[in-house]
Design a protein around this motif. Structure first.
Motif, PDB file in Angstrom:
ATOM      1  N   ARG A  22       1.169  -1.067  -0.298  1.00 49.78           N
ATOM      2  CA  ARG A  22      -0.032   0.282  -0.143  1.00 49.78           C
ATOM      3  C   ARG A  22       1.001   1.233   0.123  1.00 49.78           C
ATOM      4  O   ARG A  22      -0.004   2.014  -0.748  1.00 49.78           O
ATOM      5  CB  ARG A  22      -1.272   0.369   1.302  1.00 49.78           C
ATOM      6  CG  ARG A  22      -1.708   1.417   1.604  1.00 49.78           C
ATOM      7  CD  ARG A  22      -2.813   1.827   0.149  1.00 49.78           C
ATOM      8  NE  ARG A  22      -3.392   0.826   0.135  1.00 49.78           N
ATOM      9  CZ  ARG A  22      -3.808   0.706  -1.576  1.00 49.78           C
ATOM     10  NH1 ARG A  22      -3.614   1.262  -2.744  1.00 49.78           N
ATOM     11  NH2 ARG A  22      -4.874  -0.487  -1.069  1.00 49.78           N
ATOM     12  N   LEU A  56      -4.379  -7.076  -3.006  1.00 46.89           N
ATOM     13  CA  LEU A  56      -4.753  -5.958  -1.831  1.00 46.89           C
ATOM     14  C   LEU A  56      -5.507  -5.851  -1.470  1.00 46.89           C
ATOM     15  O   LEU A  56      -6.058  -5.651  -0.286  1.00 46.89           O
ATOM     16  CB  LEU A  56      -3.442  -5.423  -1.904  1.00 46.89           C
ATOM     17  CG  LEU A  56      -3.304  -3.330  -1.184  1.00 46.89           C
ATOM     18  CD1 LEU A  56      -3.469  -4.011   0.584  1.00 46.89           C
ATOM     19  CD2 LEU A  56      -2.353  -2.962  -1.708  1.00 46.89           C
ATOM     20  N   SER A  57      -6.579  -5.835  -2.986  1.00 46.69           N
ATOM     21  CA  SER A  57      -7.998  -4.766  -2.090  1.00 46.69           C
ATOM     22  C   SER A  57      -8.886  -6.169  -2.306  1.00 46.69           C
ATOM     23  O   SER A  57      -9.624  -5.434  -1.257  1.00 46.69           O
ATOM     24  CB  SER A  57      -8.346  -4.216  -4.309  1.00 46.69           C
ATOM     25  OG  SER A  57      -8.397  -5.411  -4.957  1.00 46.69           O
ATOM     26  N   TYR A  95      -2.414  -1.612   9.531  1.00 47.00           N
ATOM     27  CA  TYR A  95      -1.367  -1.285   8.884  1.00 47.00           C
ATOM     28  C   TYR A  95      -0.351  -0.869  10.155  1.00 47.00           C
ATOM     29  O   TYR A  95       0.663  -0.753  10.448  1.00 47.00           O
ATOM     30  CB  TYR A  95      -1.268  -0.122   7.933  1.00 47.00           C
ATOM     31  CG  TYR A  95      -1.325  -1.261   6.322  1.00 47.00           C
ATOM     32  CD1 TYR A  95      -1.616  -2.662   6.586  1.00 47.00           C
ATOM     33  CD2 TYR A  95      -2.337  -0.776   5.665  1.00 47.00           C
ATOM     34  CE1 TYR A  95      -2.576  -3.196   5.272  1.00 47.00           C
ATOM     35  CE2 TYR A  95      -2.633  -1.124   4.611  1.00 47.00           C
ATOM     36  CZ  TYR A  95      -3.261  -1.949   4.610  1.00 47.00           C
ATOM     37  OH  TYR A  95      -3.137  -2.898   3.069  1.00 47.00           O
ATOM     38  N   GLU A 119      -8.143  -6.104   1.709  1.00 49.65           N
ATOM     39  CA  GLU A 119      -8.344  -4.496   2.523  1.00 49.65           C
ATOM     40  C   GLU A 119      -9.855  -4.999   2.180  1.00 49.65           C
ATOM     41  O   GLU A 119     -10.224  -4.478   3.380  1.00 49.65           O
ATOM     42  CB  GLU A 119      -8.085  -3.269   1.904  1.00 49.65           C
ATOM     43  CG  GLU A 119      -6.493  -3.112   1.720  1.00 49.65           C
ATOM     44  CD  GLU A 119      -5.960  -2.268   1.318  1.00 49.65           C
ATOM     45  OE1 GLU A 119      -6.691  -1.795  -0.280  1.00 49.65           O
ATOM     46  OE2 GLU A 119      -5.190  -1.529   1.891  1.00 49.65           O
ATOM     47  N   ASP A 174      -4.113  -0.980  -7.387  1.00 43.64           N
ATOM     48  CA  ASP A 174      -4.046  -2.602  -6.625  1.00 43.64           C
ATOM     49  C   ASP A 174      -2.485  -3.503  -6.662  1.00 43.64           C
ATOM     50  O   ASP A 174      -1.388  -2.732  -7.697  1.00 43.64           O
ATOM     51  CB  ASP A 174      -5.112  -3.207  -7.275  1.00 43.64           C
ATOM     52  CG  ASP A 174      -5.206  -4.563  -6.281  1.00 43.64           C
ATOM     53  OD1 ASP A 174      -5.295  -5.072  -4.793  1.00 43.64           O
ATOM     54  OD2 ASP A 174      -6.563  -5.366  -6.992  1.00 43.64           O
ATOM     55  N   ARG A 197      -5.815   0.894   7.111  1.00 48.87           N
ATOM     56  CA  ARG A 197      -5.055   2.246   7.864  1.00 48.87           C
ATOM     57  C   ARG A 197      -4.439   1.991   8.847  1.00 48.87           C
ATOM     58  O   ARG A 197      -3.250   1.857   9.785  1.00 48.87           O
ATOM     59  CB  ARG A 197      -5.048   3.461   7.252  1.00 48.87           C
ATOM     60  CG  ARG A 197      -4.324   4.432   7.559  1.00 48.87           C
ATOM     61  CD  ARG A 197      -4.754   5.850   7.379  1.00 48.87           C
ATOM     62  NE  ARG A 197      -3.538   6.654   6.961  1.00 48.87           N
ATOM     63  CZ  ARG A 197      -2.807   7.366   6.583  1.00 48.87           C
ATOM     64  NH1 ARG A 197      -3.510   6.713   4.926  1.00 48.87           N
ATOM     65  NH2 ARG A 197      -1.900   8.317   6.391  1.00 48.87           N
TER      66      ARG A 197
END
Length: 403
Positions: A21, A68-69, A86, A72, A29, A83
């Motif tokens: 990210r 990644l999408s 992370y 998330e 992505d 966030r």
């Protein structure tokens, strides 16, 4: 639906996702890859991804690839804000590297435009060329802008129409601070570099001479040289003071030497030592009959350099002795490079002789060169331990063969 807790078994995938990210920025992505998924990780990932459209189970002992999408989306469904997760596992705020790069690029472009368009650079082509190269090499950058702005204020006022002291110049231009341009400060170093580039001077020119070229006087009284047994020709202040000392020790300021009106006797050599104790002992032993001796006082001051330069210009040679340590080697190397100085009892034989009375200082291993012997000493060996031999050379009829 029961939301699974995000325990430590998910830390590795969260750290990998955080890295992707940060690299992708706020949008976009990417793929996340984990090698050799552990049983605990497989169980936790299965529970987390069950809320997404993913149907294939995560198998332990196998690599895992996911978007990644996708991760998330599952985090939002189960835990809320990706966030926050992370930053929890990373222990620091999440960065947006593409945005950071764009901001830094804009700052560099703004800085470059500001500096190259500054009025202080107008009509100074050599300086403008130097500044362009310094920006390209990263030696000048936007983080230095306040420092550079202060330097350009001073530069814009130079060269001075009338001689001006550096402290006075600083007080007038830099918020009333007479020490703002003192040697050793970042502002002083930057301005000296700018003045050298602007005037096309040799980069090795001493800062005092660089300022003098801009009609700025640097404290002509605090830089001094201690000397003994000198003979100076001429009617200048320095020559008169030496004659008044009648062979005894004298302290000459840079201002007295820079005023001129003196000359070193042609072809006359001179000794130099690092510490004043050698000069004091020489005067006590030989009185006014001591051969010419200069004390560098450690690293030579501008006044010392001015006198050494006069000796070399008159065809004389410098014979130097110093402490047996790293600083002593650096000082001799500087004198050798600038003035062709020769070692005076400053060699491997002399060091080994001095160590006979101090075996506790000697290197633990055999050495073949003077530099390696000095580097191997268990503590520095001061030149005062060679004092008797040095004094024998400084008296009338002293042995030049030892120089």
């Amino acid at each position: 639906m029961n939301r699974p807790p995000l325990g430590p078994a998910l830390d590795r995938v969260l750290l990998a996702a955080r890295d992707r990210r940060e690299r992708r920025g706020a949008s976009g992505d990417a793929q996340i890859r984990l090698s050799d998924v552990s049983p605990d990780e497989a169980l936790a990932l299965d529970a987390l991804l069950a809320v997404s459209a993913r149907r294939r189970p995560v198998l332990p002992g196998r690599p895992l690839t996911l978007r990644l999408s996708e991760l998330e989306a599952a985090l939002r469904a189960c835990a809320g804000d990706p966030r926050a997760e992370y930053e929890r596992v990373g222990g620091r705020p999440l960065r947006d590297l593409p945005a950071d790069r764009a901001t830094a690029r804009a700052a560099r472009e703004d800085f470059r435009a500001w500096l190259l368009g500054h009025p202080a650079l107008e009509g100074r082509p050599r300086l403008a060329e130097w500044v362009q190269a310094a920006i390209a090499q990263g030696r000048l950058h936007s983080g230095m802008r306040p420092l550079i702005a202060s330097a350009l204020v001073v530069l814009d006022a130079l060269p001075a129409g009338e001689p001006v002291q550096r402290t006075v110049l600083a007080a007038r231009l830099l918020d009333g601070d007479p020490h703002a341009l003192d040697a050793g400060t970042p502002l002083h170093s930057l301005l000296v570099a700018l003045l050298i580039a602007d005037a096309g001077l040799d980069p090795t020119t001493s800062p005092r001479m660089v300022w003098a070229h801009a009609n700025v006087t640097v404290d002509p009284v605090s830089s001094t040289v201690l000397a003994l047994g000198l003979t100076l020709l001429g009617d200048g202040v320095a020559a008169q003071l030496v004659r008044a000392a009648d062979g005894g020790h004298v302290i000459l300021s840079h201002g007295q030497l820079a005023a001129g009106g003196f000359a070193w006797p042609a072809g006359t050599d001179c000794f130099s030592a690092e510490n004043p104790s050698v000069l004091v002992a020489a005067e006590q032993k030989h009185k006014s009959e001591c051969r010419p001796l200069i004390c560098t006082g450690g690293h030579p001051s501008d006044a010392v350099r001015l006198l050494l330069g006069a000796i070399v210009d008159a065809g004389g040679h410098i014979h130097h002795h110093g402490d047996f340590d790293e600083a002593g080697l650096l000082i001799f190397g500087d004198l050798e490079a600038r003035y062709g100085a020769r070692p005076w009892r400053y060699d491997l034989d002399t060091l080994e002789s001095a160590l006979t009375g101090h075996p506790e200082i000697a290197p633990r291993r055999p050495v073949k060169t003077f530099a390696s012997a000095v580097a191997g000493l268990r503590r520095p060996l001061p030149e005062e331990l060679c004092l008797d031999d040095l004094l024998s050379d400084l008296g009338p009829g002293g042995r030049d063969s030892r120089c």
